[in-house]
Design a protein around this motif. Sequence first.
Motif, mmCIF file in Angstrom:
data_model
loop_
_atom_site.group_PDB
_atom_site.id
_atom_site.type_symbol
_atom_site.label_atom_id
_atom_site.label_comp_id
_atom_site.label_asym_id
_atom_site.label_seq_id
_atom_site.Cartn_x
_atom_site.Cartn_y
_atom_site.Cartn_z
ATOM 1 N N TRP A 48 0.842 -1.199 0.000
ATOM 2 C CA TRP A 48 0.000 0.000 0.000
ATOM 3 C C TRP A 48 0.883 1.257 0.000
ATOM 4 N N ALA A 49 1.976 1.229 0.796
ATOM 5 C CA ALA A 49 2.894 2.375 0.841
ATOM 6 C C ALA A 49 3.509 2.596 -0.542
ATOM 7 N N TYR A 50 3.837 1.497 -1.237
ATOM 8 C CA TYR A 50 4.366 1.634 -2.599
ATOM 9 C C TYR A 50 3.326 2.312 -3.504
ATOM 10 N N ILE A 51 2.076 1.853 -3.410
ATOM 11 C CA ILE A 51 1.035 2.422 -4.267
ATOM 12 C C ILE A 51 0.868 3.910 -3.998
ATOM 13 N N MET A 52 0.935 4.274 -2.715
ATOM 14 C CA MET A 52 0.793 5.692 -2.374
ATOM 15 C C MET A 52 1.941 6.506 -2.975
ATOM 16 N N SER A 53 3.168 5.937 -2.998
ATOM 17 C CA SER A 53 4.275 6.679 -3.610
ATOM 18 C C SER A 53 4.085 6.763 -5.122
#
Lengths: 223, 125
Positions: A48-53
């Motif tokens: 999810w953190a990757y998607i947000m970046s």
Amino acid sequence: MTTKTLIYPVRDREGSQREPISNGTLHHQEISREESYHADNKAIFGFWAYIMSDCLLFASLFATYAVLQNNTYGGPSAGELFSMPFVLVETLILLTSSFTFGLVTMYAHHHNSKSKVLAWLFVTFLLGVAFLAMEVTEFAKLAEEGNSWQRSGFLSAFFTLVGTHGLHVTAGLLWMGSLIAQVMRYGLDSVTVRKLSCLGLFWHFLDIVWIFIFTVVYLMGAI
Amino acid sequence: MTKDFKVIDEYYEAGRKALKSYVTGFVLAIFLTLVPYFMVVNHALTAQNLVWAVVLLGVLQFLVQVVFFLHLSRNSRSHWNIIVFIFTVLIVAILVAGSLWIMYHLNYNTMSDSPFNTNEGYIPQ
């Protein structure tokens, strides 16, 4: 028997299933869906953190597009270039594929049905391929008419924004193909279900990015 | 055993809820795609009002997909996901609104000799 529908076998990184537990009644150690959810929570949060970046990448490209969209250098503007019915079909295809991936997630998480997961994954894959084929067709047509990314600042920004989305869809399709093979081979276990959850987030995310492209590039352009 | 059956019922109940959520999301998303599309294609409003309508429906569409497809609002377990999400929305808003703000004023305040600068924000003195 029925409780089987609620649990996944555990698979380690090497791909072999774990040793039977001490009483020997189970062929492999099984954990409940709830436990597996918590174990996977970190992995999914990381993804999810990757998607947000990735959102920030798209935000930069959207900002670039918004700034450059009127810089047509005497060439065609957004309103003159795009075929709206074509874009609508593209949008509906991607939207449907997001929904069918929702069905994949549902059958993986709540019904543990391998055949249905595979069937809907395959449908999603085909819809993704159809979407990508339409996008490539549109790009080829634009380039053929002399409106490639070299034509104007507007078209550079357009090709970068929409092309980056297309690249993400391509990556998603490759991943999906690999996951179809993994589910066929290993079934629904802790690893494949976790990967399905991550790909699901990715796929819904791509759909949401496309909604913004549809709104900002195509609808706003046609006004 | 009865406990197991209760658990199963709960999972099937959760499955039904998930299906309902996806179907609701899908129907709303299709609706929120077709409405702005036909409004734009048929020029249903004046240009300025169309822009506002399209933006509004786009934001609604975004919310529908986040709630019904990403299930962000579902449970407390996604607490940190929501915090990261809100932070990202903030950064994205600053990035996009900030870029547009700066570039608009740059165009407005800079004398440009380029005949190809067709930005509407540019007003010759």
